[in-house]
Design an enzyme around this catalytic site. Structure first.
Site, PDB file in Angstrom:
ATOM      1  N   THR A   1      37.755 -10.817  37.719  1.00 50.62           N
ATOM      2  CA  THR A   1      37.777  -9.421  38.149  1.00 50.62           C
ATOM      3  C   THR A   1      38.559  -8.549  37.181  1.00 50.62           C
ATOM      4  O   THR A   1      38.154  -7.424  36.867  1.00 50.62           O
ATOM      5  CB  THR A   1      38.391  -9.312  39.555  1.00 50.62           C
ATOM      6  OG1 THR A   1      37.632 -10.118  40.463  1.00 50.62           O
ATOM      7  CG2 THR A   1      38.401  -7.874  40.049  1.00 50.62           C
ATOM      8  N   GLU A   2      39.697  -9.046  36.719  1.00 47.21           N
ATOM      9  CA  GLU A   2      40.575  -8.253  35.865  1.00 47.21           C
ATOM     10  C   GLU A   2      40.022  -8.060  34.456  1.00 47.21           C
ATOM     11  O   GLU A   2      40.111  -6.962  33.895  1.00 47.21           O
ATOM     12  CB  GLU A   2      41.957  -8.919  35.778  1.00 47.21           C
ATOM     13  CG  GLU A   2      42.778  -8.886  37.062  1.00 47.21           C
ATOM     14  CD  GLU A   2      43.417  -7.528  37.306  1.00 47.21           C
ATOM     15  OE1 GLU A   2      43.236  -6.616  36.463  1.00 47.21           O
ATOM     16  OE2 GLU A   2      44.086  -7.369  38.336  1.00 47.21           O
ATOM     17  N   SER A   3      39.483  -9.118  33.872  1.00 48.65           N
ATOM     18  CA  SER A   3      39.134  -9.050  32.449  1.00 48.65           C
ATOM     19  C   SER A   3      37.765  -9.617  32.100  1.00 48.65           C
ATOM     20  O   SER A   3      37.358  -9.542  30.934  1.00 48.65           O
ATOM     21  CB  SER A   3      40.191  -9.800  31.631  1.00 48.65           C
ATOM     22  OG  SER A   3      40.135 -11.198  31.936  1.00 48.65           O
TER      23      SER A   3
ATOM     24  N   VAL B   1      40.671 -13.809  40.048  1.00 48.34           N
ATOM     25  CA  VAL B   1      41.465 -12.689  39.541  1.00 48.34           C
ATOM     26  C   VAL B   1      41.146 -12.443  38.071  1.00 48.34           C
ATOM     27  O   VAL B   1      40.969 -11.293  37.637  1.00 48.34           O
ATOM     28  CB  VAL B   1      42.976 -12.949  39.744  1.00 48.34           C
ATOM     29  CG1 VAL B   1      43.809 -11.930  38.960  1.00 48.34           C
ATOM     30  CG2 VAL B   1      43.334 -12.883  41.225  1.00 48.34           C
TER      31      VAL B   1
END
Length: 230
Positions: free
Chosen positions: A124-126, A121
């Site tokens: 993917t997010e940052s 996560v």
């Protein structure tokens, strides 16, 4: 190499297992008339997530939950959350040499969330950038919106310790809400649980059946996180 949303749907379809008994983590059967199987956590969380307060249909972000709700949930004891998909059963892909690995492992142990999922996560997010900020205002490693961050007790979303702690707690809540189904929890993390609930999605079967009703961004997001986790 990226996973096309259509390929991701087919992959989820192939990996869909028969319904499992999640014990204490399972949701109450629709045919049951007893409230004894529903924990205070489930009652409070399900009730609040069903609403739309603070959620923008255009932004696709999570709703702003009240401080009162989070205070009620603060004493809830998190146990490891069972997961449905065969894609999500192993933590062998966790990279202990990656940035923030120690913080991820600590949050994983505290909230019972697969460390490789947390790591995926974040990737993917940052892209592991602790000061990342989206045009919509999501901040930090796990891209928390301000309202959600406040509810999670995060005072500085750019602080890796607080962000990973808050984001993992949020993931744990979503996993419990959706009976441990990782793909549905990821859809809710991206699009907001209110939107997922309004689509009538609470299981992987329902996710697959209504796949084309999900925002394109959410379809791609699920694939990206699963790919990062493999």
């Amino acid at each position: 190499m990226s996973i096309d949303p259509r390929s991701m749907k087919a992959l989820l379809q192939a990996q869909l297992a028969p319904k499992l008994d999640f014990g204490a983590n399972s949701k109450k059967s629709a045919s049951s008339s007893s409230d004894e199987l529903v924990s205070p956590f489930d009652t409070i969380l399900t009730s609040r997530l069903a609403g739309t307060q603070g959620e923008s249909a255009e932004s696709g972000k999570t709703p702003v939950w009240s401080d009162t709700l989070w205070e009620q949930l603060s004493t809830y004891s998190f146990a490891p959350v069972s997961q449905v998909s065969a894609l999500t059963e192993s933590s062998d892909s966790f990279d202990s040499s990656s940035p923030f690995a120690g913080l991820i492992q600590h949050a994983s142990a505290k909230y019972g969330v697969d460390p490789s999922l947390i790591q995926a996560v974040i990737a993917t997010e940052s892209g592991f950038n602790p000061i990342a900020q989206s045009h919509a205002g999501a901040k930090g490693l796990m891209q928390l919106m301000d309202g959600t961050a406040r509810g999670l007790g995060v005072t500085d979303s750019f602080d890796p310790v607080q962000n990973i702690e808050g984001g993992t707690r949020y993931l744990a809540m979503l996993l419990r809400k959706y009976g441990g189904d990782e793909a549905v929890a990821l859809a809710a993390y991206n699009a907001g649980p209110g939107r997922i609930d309004r689509l009538g999605i609470s299981s992987q079967e329902e996710l697959l059946a209504k796949w084309n009703e999900l925002p394109g961004e959410t379809q791609r997001y699920i694939g990206k996180v699963q790919q990062a986790k493999l």
